[in-house]
Design an enzyme around this catalytic site. Structure first.
Site, PDB file in Angstrom:
ATOM      1  N   PRO A   3      25.623  77.290  45.155  1.00 26.58           N
ATOM      2  CG  PRO A   3      26.369  75.881  43.446  1.00 26.58           C
ATOM      3  CD  PRO A   3      26.258  75.972  44.934  1.00 26.58           C
ATOM      4  CD  GLU A  38      28.567  65.379  44.244  1.00 24.15           C
ATOM      5  OE1 GLU A  38      27.700  65.934  43.555  1.00 24.15           O
ATOM      6  OE2 GLU A  38      29.772  65.335  43.928  1.00 24.15           O
ATOM      7  NE  ARG A  44      36.982  97.139  47.332  1.00 23.41           N
ATOM      8  CZ  ARG A  44      38.024  97.863  46.956  1.00 23.41           C
ATOM      9  NH1 ARG A  44      39.236  97.399  47.129  1.00 23.41           N
ATOM     10  NH2 ARG A  44      37.845  99.038  46.400  1.00 23.41           N
ATOM     11  CG  ASP A  52      35.086 100.964  44.502  1.00 23.75           C
ATOM     12  OD1 ASP A  52      35.975 101.152  43.655  1.00 23.75           O
ATOM     13  OD2 ASP A  52      35.278 100.480  45.614  1.00 23.75           O
TER      14      ASP A  52
HETATM   15  C1  JAH Z   1      30.523  73.640  45.056  1.00 25.72           C
HETATM   16  C2  JAH Z   1      30.194  73.293  47.784  1.00 25.72           C
HETATM   17  N1  JAH Z   1      28.062  80.474  43.529  1.00 25.72           N
HETATM   18  C3  JAH Z   1      29.242  79.767  43.233  1.00 25.72           C
HETATM   19  C4  JAH Z   1      29.438  78.474  43.991  1.00 25.72           C
HETATM   20  C5  JAH Z   1      29.438  78.409  45.343  1.00 25.72           C
HETATM   21  C6  JAH Z   1      29.677  77.186  45.983  1.00 25.72           C
HETATM   22  C7  JAH Z   1      29.909  76.042  45.214  1.00 25.72           C
HETATM   23  N2  JAH Z   1      29.894  76.148  43.885  1.00 25.72           N
HETATM   24  C8  JAH Z   1      29.666  77.328  43.288  1.00 25.72           C
HETATM   25  C9  JAH Z   1      30.143  74.716  45.844  1.00 25.72           C
HETATM   26  C10 JAH Z   1      30.748  72.395  45.646  1.00 25.72           C
HETATM   27  C11 JAH Z   1      30.585  72.224  46.999  1.00 25.72           C
HETATM   28  C12 JAH Z   1      29.993  74.538  47.215  1.00 25.72           C
END
Ligand code: JAH
Length: 241
Positions: free
Chosen positions: A89, A116, A154, A169
């Site tokens: 994230p 985590e 794609r 698209d």
């Molecule tokens: C959660 C490792 N962008 C969305 C996203 C990507 C990866 C993760 N969460 C959300 C994630 C836990 C551990 C990656």
């Protein structure tokens, strides 16, 4: 195009890549996708891939050794990837532009995190790109990996049977899509717009461009900055304001 995915849930990745356009492209040899089970790169009896965080705190952290061993094996067996993606994230937002950049590289590895987080030394040594598919927390990187592989695959020539549908698209054009209809011409008391039944291809093209523009204005005005609009479309947009 070559992909290597490292995960503790290989069946999750397999399931997502066996169906549809991507599944068919693999069968036809257009995509060479290898899914690697991280536990195969452990050396202990219990195939442990996580450990407690230094400094304390909640949750577990992915150990560096299995991930380093997996990447060493990928480089040795499959060649050096043009990019190694870490799904998080905290990454740069994924977009059609990023998809094009990855497609041009020809070989991409994806490391799927769980728990985590991943030991920082994996990022330092291996990650070329940290990528996010949106501002929400998931349980791991597997679903984002599938999203990215689908979007990139794609763009590989021949993967989508009809080049015209890639061209059409929504994000290739930079606008939202126009409304689609198929038979019957009336359903649930709702009629298909007359123009689509008219056979006037010029008018149909114009209706589609205008509805696509109107939807973009209403729902995603932020997209208009980057959209490739012809003179007519710019004029229509000015009049609509
Ligand atoms: C959660 C490792 N962008 C969305 C996203 C990507 C990866 C993760 N969460 C959300 C994630 C836990 C551990 C990656």
């Amino acid at each position: 195009m070559k992909f290597d995915i490292v995960t503790i849930f290989p069946r999750m990745i397999d399931a997502g890549l066996e169906e549809g356009v991507v599944g068919r492209a693999r069968e036809r040899g257009l995509l060479d996708i290898a899914v690697h089970n991280l536990r195969d790169f452990t050396t202990d009896r219990h195939h442990v891939v996580d450990d407690v965080p230094f400094g304390g705190g909640p949750g577990m952290v992915m150990k560096p050794e299995p991930l380093f061993a997996a990447m060493d094996a990928i480089v040795e067996r499959r060649g050096q990837p043009g990019a190694v993606l870490l799904l998080t994230p905290a990454g740069r937002p994924f977009s059609q532009r990023e998809a094009k950049r990855f497609a041009a590289l020809g070989h991409v590895a994806v490391l799927c995190g769980r728990y985590e987080g991943i030991d920082e030394r994996v990022r330092e040594r291996w990650a070329t790109d940290e990528v996010s598919i949106g501002d929400y927390v998931l349980s791991g990187g597997e679903l984002p990996a599938l999203v990215i592989i689908d979007a990139v695959a794609r763009l590989v020539p021949g993967v989508v049977g009809d080049d015209q549908s890639v061209e059409a698209d929504s994000f290739t054009r930079g606008l939202l899509d126009y409304p689609h209809y198929t038979r019957p011409a009336e359903f649930d008391g709702r009629k298909v717009p007359e123009v689509l039944l008219s056979g006037h291809h010029g008018e149909i093209r114009r209706w589609r461009r205008e509805t696509a523009l109107q939807r973009t204005v209403d729902r995603r005005p932020d997209l208009l900055d980057g959209a490739a609009l012809d003179a007519d479309e710019q004029e229509w947009l000015k009049r609509s304001k």
